[in-house]
Structure formats: C-alpha cells, structure tokens
Design an enzyme around this catalytic site. Structure first.
Site, mmCIF file in Angstrom:
data_model
loop_
_atom_site.group_PDB
_atom_site.id
_atom_site.type_symbol
_atom_site.label_atom_id
_atom_site.label_comp_id
_atom_site.label_asym_id
_atom_site.label_seq_id
_atom_site.Cartn_x
_atom_site.Cartn_y
_atom_site.Cartn_z
ATOM 1 N N PHE A 11 8.940 30.549 -90.466
ATOM 2 C CA PHE A 11 9.055 29.093 -90.495
ATOM 3 C C PHE A 11 7.673 28.473 -90.640
ATOM 4 O O PHE A 11 6.756 28.789 -89.892
ATOM 5 C CB PHE A 11 9.709 28.579 -89.205
ATOM 6 C CG PHE A 11 9.936 27.086 -89.217
ATOM 7 C CD1 PHE A 11 10.983 26.538 -89.943
ATOM 8 C CD2 PHE A 11 9.100 26.229 -88.522
ATOM 9 C CE1 PHE A 11 11.194 25.159 -89.976
ATOM 10 C CE2 PHE A 11 9.295 24.854 -88.536
ATOM 11 C CZ PHE A 11 10.344 24.326 -89.265
ATOM 12 N N GLY A 12 7.530 27.575 -91.615
ATOM 13 C CA GLY A 12 6.277 26.849 -91.833
ATOM 14 C C GLY A 12 6.475 25.362 -91.645
ATOM 15 O O GLY A 12 7.459 24.801 -92.130
ATOM 16 N N TYR A 13 5.546 24.720 -90.950
ATOM 17 C CA TYR A 13 5.660 23.284 -90.671
ATOM 18 C C TYR A 13 4.364 22.538 -90.986
ATOM 19 O O TYR A 13 4.336 21.317 -90.964
ATOM 20 C CB TYR A 13 6.025 23.046 -89.199
ATOM 21 C CG TYR A 13 5.075 23.728 -88.236
ATOM 22 C CD1 TYR A 13 3.951 23.067 -87.756
ATOM 23 C CD2 TYR A 13 5.297 25.036 -87.825
ATOM 24 C CE1 TYR A 13 3.068 23.688 -86.891
ATOM 25 C CE2 TYR A 13 4.425 25.662 -86.959
ATOM 26 C CZ TYR A 13 3.312 24.993 -86.491
ATOM 27 O OH TYR A 13 2.436 25.612 -85.642
ATOM 28 N N GLY A 14 3.287 23.253 -91.263
ATOM 29 C CA GLY A 14 1.989 22.661 -91.585
ATOM 30 C C GLY A 14 1.438 23.353 -92.814
ATOM 31 O O GLY A 14 2.087 23.385 -93.864
ATOM 32 N N SER A 15 0.272 23.955 -92.684
ATOM 33 C CA SER A 15 -0.369 24.573 -93.844
ATOM 34 C C SER A 15 0.430 25.749 -94.411
ATOM 35 O O SER A 15 0.291 26.063 -95.597
ATOM 36 C CB SER A 15 -1.797 25.018 -93.513
ATOM 37 O OG SER A 15 -1.794 25.996 -92.500
ATOM 38 N N GLU A 88 -3.005 33.036 -87.360
ATOM 39 C CA GLU A 88 -2.529 32.070 -86.370
ATOM 40 C C GLU A 88 -2.981 32.353 -84.936
ATOM 41 O O GLU A 88 -3.019 31.439 -84.118
ATOM 42 C CB GLU A 88 -0.995 31.987 -86.405
ATOM 43 C CG GLU A 88 -0.420 31.622 -87.756
ATOM 44 C CD GLU A 88 -0.811 30.232 -88.241
ATOM 45 O OE1 GLU A 88 -1.031 29.335 -87.403
ATOM 46 O OE2 GLU A 88 -0.898 30.039 -89.469
#
Length: 183
Positions: A11-15, A88
C-alpha cells in the site's frame, strides 16, 4: 486476519504512489481504513537532515486513506520487502504492518504498509499549516527538496481524484515561502 499467500500487495499513500522503486505486476486505487494520511514525520534522511528536518507523510491512526496498492510477483516478494525495509525503516519512525485494504474494484486484499510510530522522537504530531509550510519550504535531504516531495504527492493525489485539503493548504503556503526565498 488471514494473509493470502498467493498474492503480495504493497500500500502506497505518499511517495510510494509516484516513486515505488520496485517492479510490480498491477497498480490499483485502494482504500485503507483505520489510518489516515498525515504529514507527521520529521525526515532526517530523505527530505531533510537532523539539523534541518523535513516533513513527510505517515499513516497515523484514525480515519481512512485512499492511495495505491501494488501487486508484486511472488518471486519478487523477498527482494521488495528488503528494499522497502531499507527505504522506510532507516530511522525506525515507521512500523511495518499488514493491513486490509479495499481495491478500486471492491476486492479486499492484505497489504504491506508502513504506519508512523507515535512514540518515536521524529513523530511531529499535529502541526499548523504555517509550521509545516516553513519546514517544507527550506528542507533538503538525500532524496531532494522537501518541496518537490509535497508537489509530487499533491499532483498524484489530484490525478487520482483525491482531495487532501490540509495538505493542499500546506502546499500553497510552502510554495509562497519557497518562491519568496528564491525570488
């Protein structure tokens, strides 16, 4: 929650939405519940330094977050997890979790996601638009200017039809400060 061992989703929410840094087989809009996108992490590496930290997004508790889910080939799972941990977990301000998300087609999948650690000293908590804008307009890290991070994220959110009014306000205020400093 049971994990489907036949699929691996991130899941990606930013970069990660605009710069995943790994190969994937499928990319879909996704919605994650129980966490919200928040500009709440002081970046000491990628978008700032310890002396002049930047601000990056984290998944913070409460609400929900629309973002992107990437399906990764199972044979690439280990390499992608290693890459994501290196990217991360540099300062351990994020915690690695498996969380359910709903894809754009309505299907529910288990995703690998990185949430912020509220007890970590880099957790910025709730900042005012002005505080966030001052930080973003001047911070630079090994991955570039903090302003570029915010611009890219806002562009991709807009392209996906996602509104984040607070982040948009921060982006406008930071642009004004950045333009004033570089005039």
């Amino acid at each position: 929650m049971t994990v489907d061992m036949n699929e691996f989703w991130v899941f990606g929410y930013g970069s990660l939405m605009w710069n995943p840094g790994f190969e994937f087989e499928e990319r879909q809009a996704a919605h994650l519940f129980g966490f919200r996108r928040a500009l709440c992490v002081r970046s000491w590496v990628h978008r700032g330094t310890e002396e002049r930290p930047g601000l990056v997004l984290g998944l913070d508790r409460g609400g929900s977050c629309r973002g992107v889910a990437f399906r990764v080939a199972l044979e690439s799972r280990e390499a992608v997890v290693d890459y994501l941990r290196e990217r991360e977990l540099v300062t351990h301000v994020y915690k690695e979790r498996t969380l359910p998300a709903t894809l754009g087609n309505g299907r529910r999948v288990t995703t690998l996601a990185y949430i912020c650690d509220r007890a970590h000293h880099q957790f910025a908590g709730s900042l005012s638009v002005e505080e966030a804008a001052v930080t973003i307009s001047s911070a630079i890290g090994k991955s570039g200017h903090n302003m570029d991070y915010v611009r890219n994220t806002l562009t991709h959110l807009r392209d996906m039809g996602i509104r984040d009014h607070w982040l948009e306000d921060v982006g406008r205020a930071a642009e004004n400060l950045y333009a004033g400093a570089h005039a």
